[in-house]
Design a protein around this motif. Structure first.
Motif, PDB file in Angstrom:
ATOM      1  N   UNK A   1     -18.082 -58.390  13.790  1.00  0.00           N
ATOM      2  CA  UNK A   1     -17.425 -57.024  13.742  1.00  0.00           C
ATOM      3  C   UNK A   1     -18.337 -56.053  14.571  1.00  0.00           C
ATOM      4  N   UNK A   2     -19.538 -56.076  14.235  1.00  0.00           N
ATOM      5  CA  UNK A   2     -20.625 -55.242  15.034  1.00  0.00           C
ATOM      6  C   UNK A   2     -20.867 -55.514  16.404  1.00  0.00           C
ATOM      7  N   UNK A   3     -20.620 -56.704  16.778  1.00  0.00           N
ATOM      8  CA  UNK A   3     -20.902 -57.551  18.062  1.00  0.00           C
ATOM      9  C   UNK A   3     -19.629 -57.083  19.056  1.00  0.00           C
ATOM     10  N   UNK A   4     -18.358 -57.050  18.232  1.00  0.00           N
ATOM     11  CA  UNK A   4     -17.003 -56.793  18.853  1.00  0.00           C
ATOM     12  C   UNK A   4     -17.229 -55.190  19.373  1.00  0.00           C
ATOM     13  N   UNK A   5     -17.670 -54.216  18.451  1.00  0.00           N
ATOM     14  CA  UNK A   5     -17.793 -52.910  18.328  1.00  0.00           C
ATOM     15  C   UNK A   5     -18.851 -52.542  19.605  1.00  0.00           C
ATOM     16  N   UNK A   6     -19.811 -53.470  19.678  1.00  0.00           N
ATOM     17  CA  UNK A   6     -20.896 -53.196  20.582  1.00  0.00           C
ATOM     18  C   UNK A   6     -20.295 -53.544  22.163  1.00  0.00           C
ATOM     19  N   UNK A   7     -19.782 -54.649  22.008  1.00  0.00           N
ATOM     20  CA  UNK A   7     -19.149 -54.989  23.514  1.00  0.00           C
ATOM     21  C   UNK A   7     -17.868 -54.111  23.645  1.00  0.00           C
ATOM     22  N   UNK A   8     -16.983 -53.903  23.027  1.00  0.00           N
ATOM     23  CA  UNK A   8     -15.677 -53.113  23.550  1.00  0.00           C
ATOM     24  C   UNK A   8     -15.469 -51.842  22.835  1.00  0.00           C
ATOM     25  N   UNK A   9     -16.476 -51.250  22.049  1.00  0.00           N
ATOM     26  CA  UNK A   9     -16.117 -50.043  21.488  1.00  0.00           C
ATOM     27  C   UNK A   9     -14.944 -50.093  20.716  1.00  0.00           C
ATOM     28  N   UNK A  10     -14.314 -48.609  20.676  1.00  0.00           N
ATOM     29  CA  UNK A  10     -12.988 -48.354  20.115  1.00  0.00           C
ATOM     30  C   UNK A  10     -11.948 -48.021  21.113  1.00  0.00           C
TER      31      UNK A  10
END
Lengths: 147, 50
Positions: free
Chosen positions: B36-45
């Motif tokens: 989840x943290x990787x996705x948030x770092x890559x794509x934000x919200x």
């Protein structure tokens, strides 16, 4: 979700919830935990069977207590309660296995009309971006927040 | 024990149990959180008009 729900306990910050599943397999304690992520105001939903002997969660077990709809309704209800307490929060959720993620997808799709009255819900697709949840699409992670 | 129920809520009726406080701050599924943290770092919200 209009299914019955289990009464839950919560910690005093309303980040942690526990309830007891009752059925042919006996009493099974389950936990829903909203954990901090690296992004402020974004919480990851963790759900599983709670072992009080070790204070651990198991997200791979299949309890088979015949109450999966009631359990899912209870988990969904904790999201409503949590976001009433933290109205600006975003919540991410994913299954422990692809099968579980698909199960959550079905639960969301079957209750989408009810969910979107109060939430905006997104899925992280295979192309690597968030899109508003589309029934029938496959997502890796779900994300929702209050409208 | 204190029972909390939010008015007009679709939420769950909860009984506050401070014994559950001991579970705060723990990472129960670090691999899922990492993803989840990787996705948030890559794509934000996603952008949202509130």
């Amino acid at each position: 979700m209009k299914h019955n729900k289990y009464l839950s306990e919560a910690d005093d910050t309303f980040l942690i919830y526990q309830f007891i599943s009752e059925g042919p397999k006996g009493l099974v304690r389950k936990s829903v935990i909203f954990s901090d992520t690296n992004v402020e105001n974004v919480y990851n939903l963790a759900f599983g069977d709670y072992d009080p002997m070790t204070d651990t969660l198991d997200d791979l077990s299949n309890t088979n207590n015949g109450d999966s709809k009631k359990v899912l309704a209870t988990v969904a209800a904790t999201i409503y309660t949590f976001t009433e307490k933290y109205p600006e929060a975003w919540i991410t959720a994913t299954g422990s296995t692809k099968a579980r993620t698909r199960l959550y997808q079905m639960g969301i799709a079957n209750n989408l009309a009810e969910i979107v009255k109060d939430f905006v819900i997104f899925g992280y697709n295979c192309k690597g971006y968030w899109e508003q949840f589309i029934v029938g699409e496959q997502y890796e992670v779900y994300l929702l927040t209050r409208k | 024990m204190k029972t909390s129920e939010f008015k007009n809520s679709k939420g769950v009726t909860v009984v506050v149990n401070k014994e559950l406080n001991k579970l705060r701050g723990r990472e129960f599924f670090p691999e899922k959180l990492k993803k989840v943290n990787e996705i948030l770092a890559k794509s934000g919200l996603p952008k949202l008009d509130r």
